[in-house]
Design a protein around this motif. Structure first.
Motif, short mmCIF file in Angstrom:
data_model
loop_
_atom_site.label_atom_id
_atom_site.label_comp_id
_atom_site.label_asym_id
_atom_site.label_seq_id
_atom_site.Cartn_x
_atom_site.Cartn_y
_atom_site.Cartn_z
N LEU A 24 -27.58 -8.79 5.36
CA LEU A 24 -26.51 -9.75 5.64
C LEU A 24 -27.04 -11.19 5.63
N TYR A 25 -28.17 -11.40 6.26
CA TYR A 25 -28.75 -12.75 6.32
C TYR A 25 -29.12 -13.26 4.93
N ILE A 26 -29.74 -12.41 4.12
CA ILE A 26 -30.14 -12.82 2.78
C ILE A 26 -28.91 -13.16 1.94
N GLU A 27 -27.85 -12.37 2.06
CA GLU A 27 -26.63 -12.65 1.31
C GLU A 27 -26.02 -13.99 1.73
N GLY A 77 -40.76 -16.13 4.62
CA GLY A 77 -41.23 -16.84 3.44
C GLY A 77 -40.10 -17.34 2.57
N ILE A 78 -39.11 -16.48 2.29
CA ILE A 78 -38.00 -16.89 1.44
C ILE A 78 -37.15 -17.94 2.12
N SER A 79 -37.06 -17.87 3.44
CA SER A 79 -36.32 -18.88 4.19
C SER A 79 -36.99 -20.25 4.08
N ARG A 80 -38.31 -20.25 4.13
CA ARG A 80 -39.04 -21.51 4.01
C ARG A 80 -38.84 -22.13 2.62
N PHE A 81 -38.87 -21.30 1.58
CA PHE A 81 -38.64 -21.80 0.22
C PHE A 81 -37.25 -22.44 0.09
N PHE A 82 -36.24 -21.72 0.59
CA PHE A 82 -34.87 -22.23 0.48
C PHE A 82 -34.65 -23.47 1.33
N ALA A 87 -41.85 -15.94 11.64
CA ALA A 87 -42.38 -17.23 12.08
C ALA A 87 -43.76 -17.48 11.48
N THR A 88 -44.56 -16.43 11.39
CA THR A 88 -45.89 -16.56 10.78
C THR A 88 -45.78 -16.93 9.31
N ALA A 89 -44.88 -16.24 8.59
CA ALA A 89 -44.70 -16.54 7.17
C ALA A 89 -44.12 -17.94 6.97
#
Length: 271
Positions: A258-261, A119-124, A68-70
């Motif tokens: 799993l989530y990243i995939e 962070g990667i979730s925010r980018f995507f 959440a912070t990222a």
């Protein structure tokens, strides 16, 4: 009759010269013993499902807090993604090769991995709105179905399946490294390298990344089975309580993978 077992050489077992106890427990004493709670993991210092679940929840709470912070800070501090990726990789390897689990290192791994995931979730999400919600729901579904099947005995870890899993993991790791190297040197086009390429199956053109992603999700699901099997064997064999941290670490690594995939699958599908 005399005995050579030192465990019986005390008053409680009537050793020579000892005074036997003649105290009889009252009905109230017996009822109090019956009503008293059974010994937990702290009293027995043994691994239990409840204690392992508690450790897992704590690790995921730290991971989600860092994520959440990222998520909030990544637009102005994009280096958090790189920091989380490097820190998570280093601590992941350290924890994986340690002979005994270290709670501080496992929780530190959760924090760094949370920075990377957030962070990667925010980018995507900025590239394709709604993709994070899809990945989160899909992750929960896969974890829930796998846990339900394992709990019911429908699926179990086996030596043959584990060998196939390890071979597939090595092949997948080699492909991922080659793909990353080709992306770094500009040898392939597309946001996901070779995964962005297409193949033809039964007359339909399907992106390679979707096929590989589905196989990776299946591997991650079996990895969850191995994690559940480790915890089950630890509890049944009365392993020391500290190994509950190992179970929590294993589940956390697998769920993040799993989530990243799944996140990547949904992104590739929108290309």
């Amino acid at each position: 009759m005399a005995t050579s077992n030192p465990a019986f050489r005390n008053a409680a077992f009537g050793a020579p010269g000892a005074v036997a106890s003649t105290k009889v427990l009252s009905d109230n004493d017996l009822q109090a013993l019956y009503n008293s709670p059974s010994a937990g993991s702290q009293e027995t210092d043994r691994m239990t499902y409840e204690d392992t679940i508690g450790k897992t929840v704590l690790a995921f709470a730290i991971l989600l807090a860092a994520a959440a912070t990222a998520w909030v800070l990544t637009p102005v501090m994009p280096f958090l993604v790189i920091l989380g990726a490097i820190g998570g990789l280093v601590l992941g390897l350290v924890n994986a090769f340690k002979k005994e689990p270290s709670p501080p290192l496992i929780l530190a791994y959760a924090a760094f991995e949370g920075l990377f995931v957030g962070g990667i979730s925010r980018f995507f999400e900025e590239m394709a709105g709604g993709v994070v919600v899809q990945a989160v729901i899909a992750t929960l579904v896969v974890v829930g179905v796998t846990l339900a099947l394992f709990s019911s005995g429908k699926i179990r870890a086996s030596k043959k399946a584990t060998k196939v899993f390890l071979i597939a993991m090595i092949g997948y790791a080699v492909f991922s490294l080659v793909n990353f190297g080709m992306m770094m040197f500009g040898a392939v086009d597309g946001a996901f390298g070779m995964r962005s390429g297409s193949i033809e199956i039964a007359g339909f053109e399907i992106k390679l990344g979707l096929v590989i992603g589905v196989l990776a999700v299946l591997m991650a699901a079996y990895s969850l089975v191995l994690d559940f099997d480790f915890i089950q064997r630890g509890v049944n064999n009365r392993a020391p309580r500290k190994y509950g941290w190992s179970g929590a670490f294993g589940i956390m690594v697998t769920v993040v993978w799993l989530y990243i995939e799944l996140l990547r699958i949904f992104m590739i599908a929108r290309e």
